[in-house]
Design a protein around this motif. Structure first.
Motif, PDB file in Angstrom:
ATOM      1  N   SER A   1      17.139  90.570   9.624  1.00  0.00           N
ATOM      2  CA  SER A   1      18.131  90.111   7.989  1.00  0.00           C
ATOM      3  C   SER A   1      16.940  90.938   5.983  1.00  0.00           C
ATOM      4  O   SER A   1      17.788  91.065   5.970  1.00  0.00           O
ATOM      5  CB  SER A   1      17.993  88.440   7.543  1.00  0.00           C
ATOM      6  OG  SER A   1      18.759  87.921   6.507  1.00  0.00           O
ATOM      7  N   LYS A   2      16.123  90.546   6.462  1.00  0.00           N
ATOM      8  CA  LYS A   2      15.349  90.850   5.116  1.00  0.00           C
ATOM      9  C   LYS A   2      15.209  92.549   5.121  1.00  0.00           C
ATOM     10  O   LYS A   2      15.052  92.873   4.077  1.00  0.00           O
ATOM     11  CB  LYS A   2      13.339  90.286   5.306  1.00  0.00           C
ATOM     12  CG  LYS A   2      12.661  90.063   4.172  1.00  0.00           C
ATOM     13  CD  LYS A   2      11.315  89.757   4.635  1.00  0.00           C
ATOM     14  CE  LYS A   2      10.158  90.449   3.536  1.00  0.00           C
ATOM     15  NZ  LYS A   2       9.331  89.539   4.146  1.00  0.00           N
TER      16      LYS A   2
ATOM     17  N   GLU B   1      17.592  94.112   6.328  1.00  0.00           N
ATOM     18  CA  GLU B   1      19.549  94.531   5.738  1.00  0.00           C
ATOM     19  C   GLU B   1      19.749  93.833   4.709  1.00  0.00           C
ATOM     20  O   GLU B   1      20.327  94.532   3.821  1.00  0.00           O
ATOM     21  CB  GLU B   1      20.066  93.612   6.377  1.00  0.00           C
ATOM     22  CG  GLU B   1      20.283  94.724   7.591  1.00  0.00           C
ATOM     23  CD  GLU B   1      21.496  94.512   8.852  1.00  0.00           C
ATOM     24  OE1 GLU B   1      21.941  94.567   9.715  1.00  0.00           O
ATOM     25  OE2 GLU B   1      21.861  92.712   8.237  1.00  0.00           O
ATOM     26  N   ARG B   2      19.214  93.648   3.498  1.00  0.00           N
ATOM     27  CA  ARG B   2      19.288  92.768   1.955  1.00  0.00           C
ATOM     28  C   ARG B   2      19.570  93.770   1.249  1.00  0.00           C
ATOM     29  O   ARG B   2      18.426  94.403   1.415  1.00  0.00           O
ATOM     30  CB  ARG B   2      18.255  91.597   1.595  1.00  0.00           C
ATOM     31  CG  ARG B   2      18.571  89.806   2.141  1.00  0.00           C
ATOM     32  CD  ARG B   2      17.609  89.688   0.999  1.00  0.00           C
ATOM     33  NE  ARG B   2      17.256  88.906   1.808  1.00  0.00           N
ATOM     34  CZ  ARG B   2      15.614  88.282   2.916  1.00  0.00           C
ATOM     35  NH1 ARG B   2      14.766  88.408   2.429  1.00  0.00           N
ATOM     36  NH2 ARG B   2      15.955  86.942   3.656  1.00  0.00           N
ATOM     37  N   GLY B   3      20.207  93.998   0.388  1.00  0.00           N
ATOM     38  CA  GLY B   3      20.545  95.277  -0.337  1.00  0.00           C
ATOM     39  C   GLY B   3      20.930  96.462  -0.151  1.00  0.00           C
ATOM     40  O   GLY B   3      21.288  97.173  -0.668  1.00  0.00           O
ATOM     41  N   LYS B   4      21.109  96.334   1.534  1.00  0.00           N
ATOM     42  CA  LYS B   4      21.405  97.606   2.316  1.00  0.00           C
ATOM     43  C   LYS B   4      22.964  96.919   2.738  1.00  0.00           C
ATOM     44  O   LYS B   4      23.270  96.136   3.131  1.00  0.00           O
ATOM     45  CB  LYS B   4      20.935  97.691   3.122  1.00  0.00           C
ATOM     46  CG  LYS B   4      19.235  98.254   2.563  1.00  0.00           C
ATOM     47  CD  LYS B   4      18.573  98.604   3.049  1.00  0.00           C
ATOM     48  CE  LYS B   4      17.285  99.175   3.415  1.00  0.00           C
ATOM     49  NZ  LYS B   4      16.053  98.369   2.447  1.00  0.00           N
TER      50      LYS B   4
ATOM     51  N   SER C   1      15.576  87.105  11.525  1.00  0.00           N
ATOM     52  CA  SER C   1      14.688  86.853  10.859  1.00  0.00           C
ATOM     53  C   SER C   1      14.449  88.156   9.505  1.00  0.00           C
ATOM     54  O   SER C   1      14.805  88.491   8.953  1.00  0.00           O
ATOM     55  CB  SER C   1      13.367  85.841  10.008  1.00  0.00           C
ATOM     56  OG  SER C   1      13.978  84.332  10.499  1.00  0.00           O
TER      57      SER C   1
END
Length: 193
Positions: free
Chosen positions: A78-79, A81-84, A75
């Protein structure tokens, strides 16, 4: 108090029990003879000396502990990496593992007794969705933090991140492999994570 509301609530829970096959995690539901009132009783899990006092994760909950750590690390990655579109940098990876393995990363977890079996409950765990009383706080966050730190110390931050990028759950790498990474190997995989 309107006993009809309570009776309707109990009937709703009973119908939910029949439809879902869930048994209220060891709760007892008693309805009075007049059918107008009733009581639902939940109790806290009864803990052994090891579960209550040891600084280490009890043997019977090590697989659950591993699944919690895998869920929280996945989690966190994942958080981050968001938007990358690219791989996280080394410092971003370290930030994620430091944050997750810190005490606050596991404050929402505790133990719940379901069908007579103690299970860790909290985000990402099947027991989280079962009704019942969770005994949280105390030694549980510290035990999970120690497990998380051990995995990171043994594998390394970047290697854990690489494993996450391969399967996005970390469950296979951390929990179903060999040695300290095989705490769940003798059990069926828990697909709920």
């Amino acid at each position: 108090m309107d006993w009809c509301i309570i009776r309707d609530f109990i009937l709703t829970l009973s119908l939910w029990n029949v439809c879902t096959g869930t048994d209220f995690a060891g709760a007892s539901v008693d309805e009075a003879e007049d059918g107008k009132q009733g009581v639902i009783n939940f109790s806290t899990p009864s803990l052994s000396d090891e579960e209550a006092h040891s600084i280490h994760m009890p043997a019977g909950l090590k697989c659950d502990g591993c699944l919690v750590v895998a869920y929280q690390l996945a989690s966190g990655f994942s958080k981050a990496e968001r938007g990358k579109s690219k791989r996280l940098t080394e410092s971003q990876i370290f930030d994620v593992t430091d944050t997750v393995c810190g005490r606050k990363g596991f404050d929402q977890y505790g133990v719940k007794e379901i069908k007579g079996k103690k299970q860790l409950s909290g985000p990402g765990m099947p027991a989280n969705e079962s009704p019942g009383i969770m005994q949280g706080g105390g030694k549980w966050p510290t035990r999970l933090q120690a497990m998380c730190s051990n995995y990171i110390g043994e594998l390394g931050e970047e290697e854990v991140y690489d494993a996450y990028r391969e399967d996005e759950t970390l469950v296979n790498t951390l929990c179903y492999d060999k040695g300290m990474f095989g705490l769940c190997s003798g059990q069926n995989k828990k697909d709920e994570l």
